[in-house]
Design an enzyme around this catalytic site. Sequence first.
Site, PDB file in Angstrom:
ATOM      1  N   GLU A 175      -5.144 -10.233   8.734  1.00 23.67           N
ATOM      2  CA  GLU A 175      -5.844  -8.969   9.043  1.00 23.67           C
ATOM      3  C   GLU A 175      -6.741  -9.025  10.286  1.00 23.67           C
ATOM      4  O   GLU A 175      -7.906  -8.657  10.237  1.00 23.67           O
ATOM      5  CB  GLU A 175      -6.669  -8.531   7.832  1.00 23.67           C
ATOM      6  CG  GLU A 175      -5.821  -8.385   6.579  1.00 23.67           C
ATOM      7  CD  GLU A 175      -6.601  -7.912   5.353  1.00 23.67           C
ATOM      8  OE1 GLU A 175      -7.836  -7.852   5.418  1.00 23.67           O
ATOM      9  OE2 GLU A 175      -5.959  -7.602   4.332  1.00 23.67           O
ATOM     10  N   GLU A 280       2.822  -9.014  -0.029  1.00 24.31           N
ATOM     11  CA  GLU A 280       1.896  -8.553  -1.087  1.00 24.31           C
ATOM     12  C   GLU A 280       2.375  -7.212  -1.650  1.00 24.31           C
ATOM     13  O   GLU A 280       1.610  -6.248  -1.713  1.00 24.31           O
ATOM     14  CB  GLU A 280       0.473  -8.425  -0.526  1.00 24.31           C
ATOM     15  CG  GLU A 280      -0.020  -9.697   0.139  1.00 24.31           C
ATOM     16  CD  GLU A 280      -1.460  -9.649   0.624  1.00 24.31           C
ATOM     17  OE1 GLU A 280      -2.196  -8.720   0.247  1.00 24.31           O
ATOM     18  OE2 GLU A 280      -1.841 -10.552   1.382  1.00 24.31           O
TER      19      GLU A 280
HETATM   20  C1  XIL Z   1      -7.306  -9.388  -3.203  1.00 25.45           C
HETATM   21  C2  XIL Z   1      -7.155  -9.957  -4.604  1.00 25.45           C
HETATM   22  O1  XIL Z   1      -5.991  -9.428  -5.173  1.00 25.45           O
HETATM   23  C3  XIL Z   1      -8.350  -9.591  -5.446  1.00 25.45           C
HETATM   24  O2  XIL Z   1      -8.310 -10.253  -6.704  1.00 25.45           O
HETATM   25  C4  XIL Z   1      -9.640 -10.001  -4.711  1.00 25.45           C
HETATM   26  O3  XIL Z   1     -10.755  -9.551  -5.453  1.00 25.45           O
HETATM   27  C5  XIL Z   1      -9.685  -9.411  -3.330  1.00 25.45           C
HETATM   28  O4  XIL Z   1      -8.523  -9.805  -2.614  1.00 25.45           O
HETATM   29  N1  XIL Z   1      -5.048  -8.306   1.250  1.00 25.45           N
HETATM   30  C6  XIL Z   1      -5.021  -9.655   1.071  1.00 25.45           C
HETATM   31  C7  XIL Z   1      -5.293 -10.235  -0.268  1.00 25.45           C
HETATM   32  O5  XIL Z   1      -4.645 -10.379   2.004  1.00 25.45           O
HETATM   33  O6  XIL Z   1      -5.889 -11.502  -0.191  1.00 25.45           O
HETATM   34  C8  XIL Z   1      -6.154  -9.316  -1.110  1.00 25.45           C
HETATM   35  O7  XIL Z   1      -6.246  -9.873  -2.417  1.00 25.45           O
HETATM   36  C9  XIL Z   1      -5.561  -7.932  -1.130  1.00 25.45           C
HETATM   37  C10 XIL Z   1      -5.497  -7.352   0.262  1.00 25.45           C
END
Ligand code: XIL
Length: 369
Positions: A175, A280
């Site tokens: 990001e 994701e």
């Molecule tokens: C999220 C997790 O799913 C949660 O449990 C945590 O509280 C916050 O992070 N983008 C990403 C992930 O790269 O690491 C994030 O994961 C979701 C958004």
Amino acid sequence: MKIKFSKVRSIKKKYRISCCTLIIAASIILPLIVFGYFETPYSYDVELSTTFKEASAVPIGVAVNVNKLRENEQYRDLVIEHFDSLTAENHMKWMYVEPSENQFYWNDSDYIVEFAGNHSMIVHGHCLVWHQQLPSWVENYEGTTEEWELMLKNHIQTVASHYKGQIATWDVVNEAFENDGYRKNIWYEHIGPDYIKKAFIWAHEADPDAKLYYNDFSILKGDAKFTTMIEAIKELLDEGVPIHGIGFQAHITDTSPLISNIESTLNIIDDLNLSYRVSELDISMNQFKTHREYTKRISDSQCERYYEVTNAFCQSPYLTGVTTWGLSDADSWIPAFNDRIDWPLLFDSNYQPKPAAQCFINVLENNYS
Ligand code: XIL
């Protein structure tokens, strides 16, 4: 008969008030009816024709919660049955692995890596450099640019070396871009834009066999953020920086992005000969908080949506894996993060496969068998 003027006025006023009440009530209730707020919950009984990993030619992964993996047998069994790639949803992030300066905590991340090894799964490492989930010692760190660089290098190289040979792919930088340029995060502020290039070089030095990815959200649409990101990555590639692929987070909804936008974005990646992962994946079905129940209508549209997006992903020879962000709706980060009920994943809160899970298998089989 004479009606007093004031009486006529009061009737008119009352009429106006009740008309307004009606219009307001209708404008609240009608959309709720249209969007299914009063629909009944859908009960289904799905027996999957095969497992995700058997249906697929590319690894199918899941982001896991280490405590559930340790303690919940149903959760663990489902992970073993369907997936051949694991990501730590949280426990490889900086605040977990290096909670105090140069004090590394491996128990939880090691558990995931060992678990994967014991069940013939590959591991995708997430993530070495991000601006979130940092420990307070990093957020409050005071030092020169050189000291910040050393601190970042030490983190990247200690973690990547610890798992050398055990991690197939790393999200090295997560990001780092916005629509109009670099995200002005803690790394940018203290090191400058070169932290990205340096992070990839340091990770590569520590584990030369791992494939290194740049990972981000809201880039599947192919709009300004994608263009900014891909132009910067192309420049780094031209300089010889070891970047092997792009991770599309794919936290998407039932309606956005449009499938045509997803397809044209992935075509651009194909033209660059760059690998990519869907890193994701989850499909939110209640973006506007219009539903209280998972209805047949929502289930049907989730099936279609999982089918169409996965079909688009599978068209490319450069796809190296698809990972869902969580196992079941009970594990998804979406409800807590967005403060709404939602059903983004392929298993429901009782760890039963949803109809969308069979659609996911169908689309994998249609592309890969
Ligand atoms: C999220 C997790 O799913 C949660 O449990 C945590 O509280 C916050 O992070 N983008 C990403 C992930 O790269 O690491 C994030 O994961 C979701 C958004």
